[in-house]
Motif scaffolding. Sequence first.
Motif, mmCIF file in Angstrom:
data_model
loop_
_atom_site.group_PDB
_atom_site.id
_atom_site.type_symbol
_atom_site.label_atom_id
_atom_site.label_comp_id
_atom_site.label_asym_id
_atom_site.label_seq_id
_atom_site.Cartn_x
_atom_site.Cartn_y
_atom_site.Cartn_z
ATOM 1 N N GLU A 11 0.814 -1.212 0.000
ATOM 2 C CA GLU A 11 0.000 0.000 0.000
ATOM 3 C C GLU A 11 0.849 1.264 0.000
ATOM 4 O O GLU A 11 0.480 2.262 -0.589
ATOM 5 N N GLU A 12 2.015 1.226 0.662
ATOM 6 C CA GLU A 12 2.813 2.440 0.785
ATOM 7 C C GLU A 12 3.798 2.652 -0.354
ATOM 8 O O GLU A 12 4.299 3.752 -0.536
ATOM 9 N N LYS A 13 4.081 1.637 -1.143
ATOM 10 C CA LYS A 13 5.083 1.742 -2.200
ATOM 11 C C LYS A 13 4.438 2.145 -3.522
ATOM 12 O O LYS A 13 3.631 1.411 -4.095
ATOM 13 N N ALA A 14 4.801 3.296 -4.021
ATOM 14 C CA ALA A 14 4.231 3.807 -5.267
ATOM 15 C C ALA A 14 4.485 2.863 -6.441
ATOM 16 O O ALA A 14 3.644 2.733 -7.329
ATOM 17 N N GLU A 15 5.636 2.183 -6.442
ATOM 18 C CA GLU A 15 5.968 1.314 -7.565
ATOM 19 C C GLU A 15 5.062 0.078 -7.657
ATOM 20 O O GLU A 15 5.034 -0.595 -8.673
ATOM 21 N N TRP A 16 4.299 -0.219 -6.610
ATOM 22 C CA TRP A 16 3.364 -1.342 -6.638
ATOM 23 C C TRP A 16 1.937 -0.888 -6.929
ATOM 24 O O TRP A 16 1.041 -1.708 -7.067
ATOM 25 N N ALA A 17 1.698 0.408 -7.036
ATOM 26 C CA ALA A 17 0.340 0.919 -7.223
ATOM 27 C C ALA A 17 -0.318 0.373 -8.486
ATOM 28 O O ALA A 17 -1.485 -0.018 -8.456
ATOM 29 N N VAL A 19 0.080 -2.378 -9.907
ATOM 30 C CA VAL A 19 -0.215 -3.806 -9.762
ATOM 31 C C VAL A 19 -1.346 -4.040 -8.770
ATOM 32 O O VAL A 19 -2.322 -4.725 -9.073
ATOM 33 N N PHE A 20 -1.223 -3.477 -7.572
ATOM 34 C CA PHE A 20 -2.146 -3.809 -6.495
ATOM 35 C C PHE A 20 -3.197 -2.743 -6.209
ATOM 36 O O PHE A 20 -4.124 -2.985 -5.430
ATOM 37 N N ARG A 21 -3.067 -1.565 -6.819
ATOM 38 C CA ARG A 21 -4.070 -0.507 -6.656
ATOM 39 C C ARG A 21 -4.406 0.125 -8.001
ATOM 40 O O ARG A 21 -4.342 1.345 -8.174
ATOM 41 N N PRO A 22 -4.733 -0.678 -9.011
ATOM 42 C CA PRO A 22 -4.919 -0.122 -10.352
ATOM 43 C C PRO A 22 -6.079 0.870 -10.463
ATOM 44 O O PRO A 22 -6.088 1.709 -11.362
ATOM 45 N N ARG A 23 -7.034 0.787 -9.562
ATOM 46 C CA ARG A 23 -8.177 1.724 -9.570
ATOM 47 C C ARG A 23 -8.147 2.644 -8.361
ATOM 48 O O ARG A 23 -9.148 3.267 -8.014
ATOM 49 N N GLY A 24 -7.008 2.676 -7.670
ATOM 50 C CA GLY A 24 -6.871 3.540 -6.509
ATOM 51 C C GLY A 24 -6.975 2.807 -5.185
ATOM 52 O O GLY A 24 -6.312 3.152 -4.226
ATOM 53 N N ALA A 25 -7.839 1.806 -5.104
ATOM 54 C CA ALA A 25 -7.992 1.016 -3.884
ATOM 55 C C ALA A 25 -7.312 -0.333 -4.072
ATOM 56 O O ALA A 25 -7.173 -0.821 -5.193
ATOM 57 N N MET A 26 -6.889 -0.937 -2.966
ATOM 58 C CA MET A 26 -6.248 -2.249 -3.035
ATOM 59 C C MET A 26 -7.197 -3.272 -3.648
ATOM 60 O O MET A 26 -8.409 -3.225 -3.413
ATOM 61 N N LEU A 27 -6.630 -4.178 -4.423
ATOM 62 C CA LEU A 27 -7.405 -5.278 -4.958
ATOM 63 C C LEU A 27 -7.910 -6.139 -3.804
ATOM 64 O O LEU A 27 -7.324 -6.160 -2.724
#
Length: 108
Positions: A11-17, A19-27
């Motif tokens: 959640e805190e790493k921008a480089e994973w956004a 992948v895991f937050r493609p619409r803003g919220a966590m999958l």
Amino acid sequence: MSNNRMLAFMEEKAEWADVFRPRGAMLVEGDWVRRTNYSSTLEYIARNGIDSFYGRGDNPWIARSMVDAINKEGGVLSMEDLQGYQVEVYDPVKSTYHGNTVYTTDAP
């Protein structure tokens, strides 16, 4: 790393956004995960050989990216570590479980 810690890390790493937050919220469970950068990396290795992964090829971008990311997070890895790595092949551990033959890797 516990699941909660891993979730907080993602959640805190921008480089994973992407992948895991493609619409803003966590999958959430049941959502599709798209790892386009990862698939591109695997395709590059398939085309250019495993030496490209270890920084021994003409374009060591994969190795450089890993070294930079690991060191940024407080780990210790150098290009020389990767370039000098040699695979050691061991016989698998073989056992039987409920009548099935099971193979696995031994401890390094």
